[in-house]
Write a protein that holds these residues in place. Sequence first.
Motif, PDB file in Angstrom:
ATOM      1  N   ARG A 140       0.838  -1.207   0.000  1.00 31.78           N
ATOM      2  CA  ARG A 140       0.000   0.000   0.000  1.00 31.78           C
ATOM      3  C   ARG A 140       0.871   1.255   0.000  1.00 31.78           C
ATOM      4  N   THR A 173       1.041   3.961  -3.109  1.00 32.92           N
ATOM      5  CA  THR A 173       0.731   5.386  -2.915  1.00 32.92           C
ATOM      6  C   THR A 173       1.848   6.269  -3.450  1.00 32.92           C
ATOM      7  N   ARG A 174       3.080   5.847  -3.238  1.00 30.11           N
ATOM      8  CA  ARG A 174       4.223   6.655  -3.667  1.00 30.11           C
ATOM      9  C   ARG A 174       4.387   6.687  -5.182  1.00 30.11           C
TER      10      ARG A 174
END
Length: 264
Positions: free
Chosen positions: A196, A200-201
């Motif tokens: 996750r 996101t990055r």
Amino acid sequence: MRFTAKVAAGAAIGGTVLMGGTAAMASGPSSDEAAAAKAAAAPAAQQKLGRFFVHLDQHNRGQLTNQGVSKAAAQAKAPKLQGHVQRVYSLNPAFVKGGQDAPVATFAYMAVGATSASGQRATMWLTGSGASWTVMNIISGTAEAVYPAKAQGGTVFTEPQIHAWYRLKDGRVTALNDTAASSVGKSGVTVAAYRRLVHTRYADKLPGTAYQRSGKLGGYSPATGVSDPAPDRGPAPALLALGAGGAVTAAGVVLVRRRRQGSY
């Protein structure tokens, strides 16, 4: 601040530190380490190391590093390989995309540390398969040779976009350097939590995204997954070149001055 300067004739290795899954080869048999070690010890590779150390001296004196190096000057550096050849694994783009069955990291290249007669340290990167291995890059410092040796029954891999090193073991991703600790905390995170985090990055920075098409090559300072944010260490390469198979094909030698962190 991280920067790269070309120190040999020919094209520099585009995006070397950005490599990911499809730029990496499938993991081969242990004989590959022996073949890579033989290639690293070959006279031509040692001459490259010697030239690299001379260029490093020039750089440290503020001189241009694109000038020629005599054979005698390179030999005077008396480069020596240090330790065993190590497999370097890098964050897998398929894992970043969120693939449940995708491995966290994939094999990227072989690495072996080296020193000069004057105490300089460097790491040689090698790529190939079977009996055919060649030097694709030489960089200052020894992180790529030191951290993979810390596997302790797990798999060590790098998230090169933030210069983090982790150990994957027993379903957890734990930190091996300060940057990684800022990313996943001192006790680490589960594989699912790490998926996750990197999704996101980087999910919007993979090949085919608007980020890639915009031509951006850096400037990424990551938000972390722990309560204390990582300090801003300046621009770092984005995930732009993850999956770009051509990133490892050039034969140039690149001098990289890296931000010091962890225990290089």
